[in-house]
Design an enzyme around this catalytic site. Structure first.
Site, mmCIF file in Angstrom:
data_model
loop_
_atom_site.group_PDB
_atom_site.id
_atom_site.type_symbol
_atom_site.label_atom_id
_atom_site.label_comp_id
_atom_site.label_asym_id
_atom_site.label_seq_id
_atom_site.Cartn_x
_atom_site.Cartn_y
_atom_site.Cartn_z
ATOM 1 N N VAL A 1 15.225 55.587 26.278
ATOM 2 C CA VAL A 1 15.843 54.649 25.816
ATOM 3 C C VAL A 1 16.908 54.823 24.071
ATOM 4 O O VAL A 1 16.518 53.752 23.933
ATOM 5 C CB VAL A 1 14.700 52.893 25.542
ATOM 6 C CG1 VAL A 1 14.008 52.389 26.451
ATOM 7 C CG2 VAL A 1 13.353 54.368 24.456
ATOM 8 N N TYR B 1 1.754 53.338 16.435
ATOM 9 C CA TYR B 1 2.246 52.166 17.268
ATOM 10 C C TYR B 1 2.103 50.781 16.286
ATOM 11 O O TYR B 1 3.563 49.800 17.103
ATOM 12 C CB TYR B 1 0.884 51.887 18.072
ATOM 13 C CG TYR B 1 1.012 51.615 19.524
ATOM 14 C CD1 TYR B 1 2.264 51.563 20.627
ATOM 15 C CD2 TYR B 1 0.375 50.047 19.702
ATOM 16 C CE1 TYR B 1 2.629 51.054 21.649
ATOM 17 C CE2 TYR B 1 0.824 49.563 20.737
ATOM 18 C CZ TYR B 1 1.546 49.829 21.668
ATOM 19 O OH TYR B 1 2.069 48.764 22.884
ATOM 20 N N LYS C 1 5.198 47.987 16.374
ATOM 21 C CA LYS C 1 5.554 46.894 17.583
ATOM 22 C C LYS C 1 5.423 45.735 15.952
ATOM 23 O O LYS C 1 6.218 45.221 16.492
ATOM 24 C CB LYS C 1 3.753 46.909 17.478
ATOM 25 C CG LYS C 1 3.963 47.702 18.778
ATOM 26 C CD LYS C 1 4.879 47.260 19.772
ATOM 27 C CE LYS C 1 4.742 48.436 21.659
ATOM 28 N NZ LYS C 1 5.991 48.007 22.296
ATOM 29 N N GLN D 1 -14.683 23.331 27.404
ATOM 30 C CA GLN D 1 -14.549 23.402 26.455
ATOM 31 C C GLN D 1 -15.334 21.974 25.099
ATOM 32 O O GLN D 1 -15.162 21.979 24.377
ATOM 33 C CB GLN D 1 -12.815 23.144 25.807
ATOM 34 C CG GLN D 1 -11.952 24.394 25.885
ATOM 35 C CD GLN D 1 -11.843 25.240 25.038
ATOM 36 O OE1 GLN D 1 -12.135 25.209 24.270
ATOM 37 N NE2 GLN D 1 -12.154 26.499 25.651
HETATM 38 P P1 NAI Z 1 3.320 51.730 31.589
HETATM 39 O O1 NAI Z 1 3.361 53.195 30.321
HETATM 40 O O2 NAI Z 1 2.811 51.337 32.538
HETATM 41 O O3 NAI Z 1 4.675 51.331 31.182
HETATM 42 C C1 NAI Z 1 6.240 51.587 30.552
HETATM 43 C C2 NAI Z 1 7.058 52.061 30.978
HETATM 44 O O4 NAI Z 1 8.145 53.060 29.930
HETATM 45 C C3 NAI Z 1 6.751 53.801 31.641
HETATM 46 O O5 NAI Z 1 6.883 54.124 33.026
HETATM 47 C C4 NAI Z 1 7.535 54.773 30.714
HETATM 48 O O6 NAI Z 1 8.409 55.779 32.105
HETATM 49 C C5 NAI Z 1 8.400 54.042 30.419
HETATM 50 N N1 NAI Z 1 9.030 54.795 29.166
HETATM 51 C C6 NAI Z 1 8.415 55.854 28.039
HETATM 52 N N2 NAI Z 1 9.158 56.322 27.317
HETATM 53 C C7 NAI Z 1 10.264 55.995 28.130
HETATM 54 C C8 NAI Z 1 11.204 55.923 27.194
HETATM 55 N N3 NAI Z 1 12.377 56.640 25.992
HETATM 56 N N4 NAI Z 1 12.597 55.445 28.046
HETATM 57 C C9 NAI Z 1 12.725 55.204 28.936
HETATM 58 N N5 NAI Z 1 11.530 54.944 29.527
HETATM 59 C C10 NAI Z 1 10.647 54.898 28.724
HETATM 60 O O7 NAI Z 1 2.846 51.004 30.391
HETATM 61 P P2 NAI Z 1 2.842 48.986 29.729
HETATM 62 O O8 NAI Z 1 1.418 48.550 29.162
HETATM 63 O O9 NAI Z 1 3.622 48.455 31.306
HETATM 64 O O10 NAI Z 1 4.009 48.874 29.001
HETATM 65 C C11 NAI Z 1 5.272 48.099 28.782
HETATM 66 C C12 NAI Z 1 5.497 47.729 27.127
HETATM 67 O O11 NAI Z 1 4.621 46.770 26.752
HETATM 68 C C13 NAI Z 1 5.194 48.552 25.874
HETATM 69 O O12 NAI Z 1 5.953 48.289 25.292
HETATM 70 C C14 NAI Z 1 3.496 48.695 25.565
HETATM 71 O O13 NAI Z 1 3.763 49.649 24.679
HETATM 72 C C15 NAI Z 1 3.649 47.191 25.799
HETATM 73 N N6 NAI Z 1 1.957 46.577 25.223
HETATM 74 C C16 NAI Z 1 1.410 46.941 26.722
HETATM 75 C C17 NAI Z 1 -0.018 45.906 26.370
HETATM 76 C C18 NAI Z 1 -1.163 46.165 27.641
HETATM 77 O O14 NAI Z 1 -1.598 45.855 27.529
HETATM 78 N N7 NAI Z 1 -0.231 46.954 29.038
HETATM 79 C C19 NAI Z 1 -0.298 45.946 24.406
HETATM 80 C C20 NAI Z 1 0.695 45.728 24.602
HETATM 81 C C21 NAI Z 1 1.796 46.069 24.482
#
Ligand code: NAI
Length: 907
Positions: free
Chosen positions: A76, A164, A168, A744
């Site tokens: 990205v 982070y 965020k 509730q």
């Molecule tokens: P995940 O690790 O399963 O997916 C994230 C994806 O982003 C991975 O496939 C990774 O390869 C890709 N990625 C990382 N750096 C990259 C880059 N520089 N360029 C392109 N792709 C890149 O994690 P998840 O949980 O699906 O997270 C998705 C989003 O949601 C993230 O932004 C995370 O911070 C956010 N988030 C997730 C939470 C959760 O409970 N899973 C909670 C709060 C936020």
């Protein structure tokens, strides 16, 4: 289905779509017709390495399901390349979901520059690069939807995530700003803070939770926010595990300092309660509304003026320290006599205002509400306490106008708290007008009355300040009055009225009055005010003051005691009467611009202040468990049996049963059957709030709407406020099946009266027979109530138990009472309701019925002697040992108590 939200023809970029949330978004968009750019760098969750596999795999899945997608493997940080890929593959770009992310969790103390920078680069700079490259295409197309993936860690903070969390919450600001910049071009931006099980969260959440929090629960919100039918922009949503909810800012009402003088750190300290408290709040949604209190305060920089008598900047808005006072029937009677009530003692309609034993029970004149408020002002004046900036003496002050509002009929006695504030100061040219607002609360903190006292300060105007609102209100219509009452005041009227607290010699001392230019002492303006209000009540409320709401009046001229008041009244609507009062002998208007407002129906007292659901029970439970409550129950200070007062779950259900019985509408309102399955030790209760009169029974109902399963110890921890229901639920310790939402409705527990709860527990422990639907049997496995000696000395339960038996055998015994009586027994304290209406199902029960016609209050000791000889009632009453509130007639037929104290059950 025709109604489905589809994305046919649209192109969506989803960054980080090779795993977790991004993958789920990509699959849904692909399945619903969008052409998807599946971007993913394919590195580790900590940002190491890269691989094409993740993105390629998702593209395959979309294609296998019949969708259209292309993979992109750029970071990205090279967002422009991702956008270029979309344009070259599909020729357009409609939605961008900024989702790619990594974690570099570590405590701040150990955080390296690399940890900080990498997180910033992927989340913030990555979103910036991709969005910036897409922005102009969307603007030019006049259509676009952009989504930012924020996080609860950014909103609330989270240990080990300083990097982070910063990134965020940065995205939220980013989204909010683009929402503003893009709105006109139909480019809408929102942010989500998701929770989902993914490789990112697998290290921080337990496995069961990871499995339950599927990314597919988040994606539908993302899809909806991107759909052309959705116009939401600038929103932030928390989403996950089936929950979806929008967030907004909440700001304390705060405190506004006048800018004409310096603001000191001490002033901040002194107002910190308002600055940081959330009792009153606003929800600014944009910078303009955020700035509103600041902009409205700016004019105060040049000051509001004043002179040597009044410094408006200093005085305006000043709040006096809280004041307290009390009154009782005697004060009400003296006031009523002071404003001419019961002039004719044979007038049955006036007698309840002055005679506490009158048939329908004592009633307060509503205008009495001005007396405690004014007396507080006199008290402050006597103590030389004036608002800062007020530098004039009482000799300059004239009572100009008065407004009194009561929130419900005044109780016949009360302990009051008053809050006083300098509400307005106006410059009337020569004179100044000062309005003091006094809000009066009862013992429970409920607002009882509100007064505005308008004083003319002679010679204190002329600084060129605000003149205030026009004073031409409540002018009588141009027609004959609808009612007129003429009433002569007594020669000693002012001497009578001053007994209510206004001791100004002007109303008593001839020499003093002459010094002020009056031939003789004058009547208090508020005395004529009380006369006039009575005239309205007599003419339009059949002399029943209970629907009286408010009165506003201007004191136009003085009245001399002995003169005749003529009140002319015009009914402007069912609830509004305009009036004017004249002195007959001099044909002078003495009260002008006046009106009375009425309530459509008698307002009720508010239910007791709600406490948090478990806390209501908790308060009672901890009270019951405390030595103090125990001592109370035992009538002694000895508390060495405190352990026996540890409440059990059976106690708690008895409390709930008692509450259901006493809260009549609860079953109709809640309409739900709850089953509680307690474990270790096991016990089951059904809380039926659906059928008939409702109740609590041991065992499980056949058809429960909700079943709650919890360990006994956790149940007790929850009800005593030591454990949080939500945490227990999320931690898997509280299982809810059936209609989870209906659980509730258990918030009705918030309205439980802790005192009543304590009484029930004490009654159970004292071995006294619990009344009403309290548990017929306790489950064998639940803890057996300890045979505490605690309430042994309370004899009233047995006495009322005997009364119940007696009434069951002789149902007609109390027929002559024919109403509902509360009996409040003191030392030891207990409350009983005697429903002595013909055919009453439950003539004797514990508690208090707010609808009861009469309440008797007396010590247990006196109750026992009353039972020996009911004719003692009068004696006890005359000696202040028996208190009767409400309809006194019911208290004159207590013969049914006779001999109860000697029955064997009592000894
Ligand atoms: P995940 O690790 O399963 O997916 C994230 C994806 O982003 C991975 O496939 C990774 O390869 C890709 N990625 C990382 N750096 C990259 C880059 N520089 N360029 C392109 N792709 C890149 O994690 P998840 O949980 O699906 O997270 C998705 C989003 O949601 C993230 O932004 C995370 O911070 C956010 N988030 C997730 C939470 C959760 O409970 N899973 C909670 C709060 C936020």
């Amino acid at each position: 289905m025709a109604n489905d939200l589809r994305f046919d023809g649209r192109v969506v970029i989803i960054t980080g779509a090779g795993n977790g949330l991004g993958r789920s978004h990509a699959l849904l968009f692909g399945a619903r017709g969008a052409r998807v750019v599946v971007n993913d760098l394919g590195g580790s969750a900590h940002g190491a390495g890269k691989s094409a596999a993740a993105a390629d795999q998702v593209v395959q899945e979309i294609k296998a399901a019949g969708g259209e997608a292309v993979a992109n493997h750029d970071s990205v940080e090279d967002g422009d390349k991702i956008v270029q890929c979309a344009l070259s593959s599909f020729g357009r770009i409609d939605f961008l979901v900024n989702n790619a992310g990594i974690l570099r969790d570590t405590s701040f103390q150990k955080m390296t520059d690399e940890d900080w920078d990498l997180i910033y680069r992927v989340h913030v700079r990555g979103a910036y690069k991709t969005t910036h490259a897409a922005w102009n295409h969307m603007r030019d197309a006049g259509y676009g939807r952009i989504l930012f993936t924020a996080s609860a860690a950014g909103i609330y903070g989270n240990f080990g995530q300083a990097n982070y969390a910063t990134a965020k919450l940065g995205l939220v600001g980013f989204s909010n700003t683009l929402a503003i910049e893009g709105r006109k071009k139909n480019v809408l931006c929102n942010a989500i803070a998701p929770v989902a099980g993914s490789r990112m969260t697998e290290t921080v959440l337990p496995k069961e939770l990871i499995d339950a929090l599927r990314p597919e629960f988040v994606t539908p919100l993302v899809a909806y926010l991107c759909h052309e039918s959705c116009k939401e922009t600038g929103g932030l949503f928390e989403v996950g595990g089936g929950f979806v909810g929008k967030l907004r800012w909440e700001r304390a009402k705060g405190h506004t300092f006048r800018l004409s003088r310096p603001i000191s750190p001490e002033a901040i300290r002194d107002h910190f309660g308002e600055i940081a408290g959330f009792a009153e709040t606003t929800h600014p949604a944009d910078i303009t509304s955020s700035m509103q209190p600041i902009l409205t305060n700016l004019p105060t920089a040049k000051g509001r003026g004043g002179n040597e008598l009044i410094d408006v900047d200093e005085a305006l808005g000043y709040e006096f320290p809280e004041q307290s006072s009390s009154y009782d029937e005697r004060d009400l009677s003296i006031y009523a006599l002071g404003v001419g009530a019961a002039h004719d003692p044979s007038d049955a309609k006036d007698l309840p205002l002055v005679y506490e034993l009158s048939g329908e029970g004592f009633r307060a004149l509503p205008t009495f509400a001005v007396v405690p408020a004014l007396n507080v002002i006199f008290k402050l004046a006597k103590e030389g306490r004036q608002a800062p900036g007020m530098h004039y003496g009482l000799d300059r002050v004239l009572h100009g106008e008065q407004y009194t509002e009561i929130k419900r009929p005044l109780p016949t006695h009360a302990k009051l708290t008053h809050k006083l504030r300098v509400k307005d100061i106006f410059d009337k040219g020569k004179n100044a007008l000062v309005i003091t607002a006094i809000t009066t609360y009862d013992e429970s903190g409920e607002e009882l009355a509100y007064n505005e006292l308008t004083t003319f300060v002679r010679g204190a105007g002329g600084w060129g300040g605000e003149r205030g609102p026009s004073s031409d209100v409540n002018t009588p219509p141009d027609r004959a009055p609808d009612a007129t009452i003429t009433e002569k005041t007594r020669l000693d009227q002012a001497l009578l009225y001053r007994l209510s607290g206004d001791w100004n010699p002007l109303h008593a001392d001839p020499a003093f009055a002459q010094a002020f230019g009056f031939p003789r002492p004058i009547l208090h303006g508020l005395c004529s005010y009380g006369f006039a209000a009575r005239h309205v009540i007599r003419s339009f409320c059949d002399n029943d003051p209970r629907t009286f709401k408010s009165i506003k009046a201007r004191f136009a001229d003085s009245v001399f005691p002995g003169e005749t008041l003529v009140t002319e009244m015009w009914k402007e609507s069912d609830t509004r009467i305009v009036f004017r009062t004249k002195v007959l002998e001099r044909d002078k208007v003495v009260i002008s611009n006046a009106a009375v407002e009425l309530y459509k129906e008698v307002p009720r007292q508010r239910a007791k202040a709600a406490v948090s659901a478990p806390a209501a029970v908790a308060t009672s439970v901890s009270a019951a468990a405390s030595g103090e409550a125990q001592a109370k129950a035992k009538g002694s200070a000895d508390s060495k049996d405190a352990v026996s007062f540890q409440p059990t779950s059976a106690d708690i259900f008895a409390v709930i049963a008692d509450h259901i019985q006493r809260t009549q509408d609860i079953v109709a309102r809640i309409g739900t059957t709850f089953v509680f399955k307690l474990t270790s030790p096991e016990s089951i209760y059904t809380l039926d709030l659906k059928n008939g009169a409702g109740g609590v029974t041991p065992g499980a109902a056949d058809k429960a709407d909700v079943t709650l399963e919890i360990a006994d110890a956790d149940f007790m921890a929850m009800t005593s406020g030591k454990a949080d229901a939500q945490k227990l639920y999320f931690g898997g310790k509280l299982k809810i099946s059936g209609n989870v939402m209906a659980s509730q409705k258990l918030t009705f527990l918030q309205k439980m009266d802790p005192e009543a709860a304590m009484r029930v527990i004490v009654a159970r422990r004292g071995g006294a027979s619990p009344t009403g639907p309290a548990l017929a049997t306790t489950p064998a496995s639940s803890s057996t109530p300890a045979p505490a000696a605690a309430a042994k000395e309370a004899r009233s339960p047995a006495l009322f138990g005997a009364l119940r038996d007696r009434l069951a055998k002789n149902p007609g015994l109390a027929a002559e009472v024919g109403g509902v009586l509360n009996v409040q027994v003191k030392s030891p304290d207990r409350g009983y309701v005697l429903d002595l209406r013909p055919g009453a199902a439950n003539p004797v029960s514990e508690g208090q019925d707010p609808q009861a016609a009469t309440t008797l209050t007396l010590a247990e000791e006196d109750l026992l002697s009353l039972c020996q000889d009911p004719s003692q009632a009068h004696d006890l009453f005359m000696h202040g040992k028996l208190r009767v509130d409400g309809d006194v007639r019911l208290a004159t037929h207590l013969g049914f108590l006779k001999g109860l104290a000697q029955t064997p059950t009592v000894s």
